[in-house]
Motif scaffolding. Structure first.
Motif, mmCIF file in Angstrom:
data_model
loop_
_atom_site.group_PDB
_atom_site.id
_atom_site.type_symbol
_atom_site.label_atom_id
_atom_site.label_comp_id
_atom_site.label_asym_id
_atom_site.label_seq_id
_atom_site.Cartn_x
_atom_site.Cartn_y
_atom_site.Cartn_z
ATOM 1 N N GLY A 131 18.962 -43.880 -32.896
ATOM 2 C CA GLY A 131 20.110 -43.414 -33.663
ATOM 3 C C GLY A 131 19.771 -42.248 -34.563
ATOM 4 O O GLY A 131 20.504 -41.961 -35.518
ATOM 5 N N GLY A 132 18.681 -41.538 -34.250
ATOM 6 C CA GLY A 132 18.224 -40.438 -35.099
ATOM 7 C C GLY A 132 18.965 -39.135 -34.907
ATOM 8 O O GLY A 132 18.605 -38.127 -35.513
ATOM 9 N N GLY A 133 19.984 -39.125 -34.056
ATOM 10 C CA GLY A 133 20.775 -37.917 -33.884
ATOM 11 C C GLY A 133 20.426 -37.143 -32.636
ATOM 12 O O GLY A 133 19.408 -37.398 -31.985
ATOM 13 N N PRO A 134 21.249 -36.166 -32.279
ATOM 14 C CA PRO A 134 21.083 -35.462 -30.998
ATOM 15 C C PRO A 134 19.821 -34.620 -30.892
ATOM 16 O O PRO A 134 19.256 -34.496 -29.801
ATOM 17 N N VAL A 135 19.365 -34.019 -31.992
ATOM 18 C CA VAL A 135 18.159 -33.190 -31.907
ATOM 19 C C VAL A 135 16.938 -34.061 -31.635
ATOM 20 O O VAL A 135 16.107 -33.751 -30.767
ATOM 21 N N GLY A 156 18.351 -36.723 -37.867
ATOM 22 C CA GLY A 156 19.499 -36.343 -38.666
ATOM 23 C C GLY A 156 19.861 -34.875 -38.627
ATOM 24 O O GLY A 156 20.855 -34.472 -39.243
ATOM 25 N N LEU A 157 19.101 -34.044 -37.935
ATOM 26 C CA LEU A 157 19.391 -32.615 -37.919
ATOM 27 C C LEU A 157 20.508 -32.294 -36.931
ATOM 28 O O LEU A 157 20.562 -32.862 -35.842
ATOM 29 N N PRO A 158 21.407 -31.374 -37.269
ATOM 30 C CA PRO A 158 22.502 -31.007 -36.357
ATOM 31 C C PRO A 158 22.017 -30.072 -35.255
ATOM 32 O O PRO A 158 21.065 -29.303 -35.441
ATOM 33 N N LEU A 159 22.686 -30.114 -34.137
ATOM 34 C CA LEU A 159 22.300 -29.285 -33.002
ATOM 35 C C LEU A 159 22.388 -27.792 -33.308
ATOM 36 O O LEU A 159 21.628 -26.996 -32.755
ATOM 37 N N ARG A 160 23.301 -27.400 -34.183
ATOM 38 C CA ARG A 160 23.444 -25.963 -34.472
ATOM 39 C C ARG A 160 22.185 -25.396 -35.115
ATOM 40 O O ARG A 160 21.914 -24.201 -35.003
ATOM 41 N N ARG A 161 21.398 -26.232 -35.787
ATOM 42 C CA ARG A 161 20.133 -25.756 -36.342
ATOM 43 C C ARG A 161 19.150 -25.409 -35.234
ATOM 44 O O ARG A 161 18.299 -24.534 -35.398
ATOM 45 N N LEU A 162 19.278 -26.108 -34.114
ATOM 46 C CA LEU A 162 18.399 -25.850 -32.973
ATOM 47 C C LEU A 162 18.897 -24.652 -32.170
ATOM 48 O O LEU A 162 18.140 -23.713 -31.895
#
Length: 318
Positions: free
Chosen positions: A92-96, A187-193
């Motif tokens: 559940g750590g998020g998409p990144v 927890g980081l959003p994909l837009r950061r990647l």
């Protein structure tokens, strides 16, 4: 990580591709993210939600069936074809974080990254993304939706560029920041990647349509039952259910069934198409065998109709 055994929009593509490589000729791996919480669905098991008689996850897996390796980032479950399983830590750590976990099991130069809630994604779109990536110098090729928004989980990436961006992002969060753990990607959003990558964008409102709400699910279910789409969707679902990979020219079968219904009797049509399939299976069992059997039946139906139209009169002796 484990492996498992098989267990108002534009027209949809319902192709079910299989084989050793994509139409682009470039081997690729696929990473499918299927471990989200589905909060807008009340916590329902979104990848397992049925659309057109098939789980959303299985529909996405069909679109990337020719991937060299397919990794699904989620807890293992029964799927229509074998895949490899991975899970981000913590779950559940998020998409990144999930993408990073899945990418660790890939080896191909290209990686197709998909969410598990794309009911109208087809192999043709996957191949189009790969072709755009191969033919350009960008790090990735992604779809945009009907409103022009980026869809980073309907995209193809150069694996090396994606790994480099993930490593740089993790290094930039070596100190605790928000929900991110030390050195992690949680927890980081994909837009950061994706913001660190050079991207090519393709527009495809249908293939990028995802199911975030029950309203979206209802829309998808209703759409595939529309007259213009229900036949292809049904045939695809039946082939999936029966484990049939043959690409059937439905027009040939429908033409034969129509001729039989018109020239013989309506109930004869479904029985005849069954016999066509049986006869084809006795031969090579391929699309050519079906076409040959259908042609023979069509000719037979024409002879029956001719006899009926002639009223049973004797042929002209002259």
């Amino acid at each position: 990580m484990t492996d498992n055994a098989p267990a108002g929009l534009p027209p949809a593509a319902s192709s079910e591709s299989s084989g050793s490589g994509p139409a682009t000729g470039a081997p690729y791996d696929a990473v499918v993210l299927a471990g989200g919480g589905a909060r807008r669905l009340g916590g329902a098991d979104k990848p397992g939600v049925q659309v057109g008689g098939r789980a959303l996850l299985d529909r996405v897996l069909a679109a990337c069936a020719d991937a060299a390796t397919t990794v699904v980032v989620a807890d293992p479950r029964a799927t229509a074809r074998p895949v490899r399983w991975a899970r981000e830590e913590p779950a559940g750590g998020g998409p990144v974080a999930a993408l990073d976990a899945g990418l660790r099991l890939t080896t191909a130069e290209y990686a197709v990254v998909l969410s598990a809630d794309l009911p109208f994604l087809g192999a043709d779109t996957v191949h189009r993304l790969l072709a755009a990536l191969r033919d350009g110098d960008a790090d990735g090729a992604m779809l945009t939706d009907d409103d022009g928004r980026d869809q980073p989980l309907v995209a193809a990436y150069r694996t090396a560029a994606l790994r480099g961006a993930l490593a740089a992002l993790a290094a930039g969060h070596a100190e605790p920041s928000g929900h991110a753990e030390r050195g992690g990607l949680t927890g980081l959003p994909l837009r950061r990647l994706t913001g660190a990558l050079r991207l090519t964008r393709l527009t495809d409102p249908l293939a990028s349509f995802d199911c975030d709400t029950w309203e979206d699910i209802a829309h998808a279910r209703a759409r595939i039952r529309e007259h213009g789409h229900v036949l292809n969707e049904w045939i695809t679902a039946v082939k999936n259910e029966l484990g049939i990979e043959l690409d059937v020219d439905t027009r040939v079968l429908l033409d034969a069934a129509r001729d039989v219904a018109h020239g013989v009797a309506r109930p004869a049509a479904p029985l005849t198409t069954f016999l066509i399939g049986y006869a084809a299976a006795q031969g090579k069992g391929d699309a050519e065998s079906i076409a040959e059997a259908s042609a023979k039946v069509t000719d037979l139906a024409a002879r029956w109709e001719a006899e009926h139209s002639g009223g049973g009169s004797a042929p002209d002796a002259g």
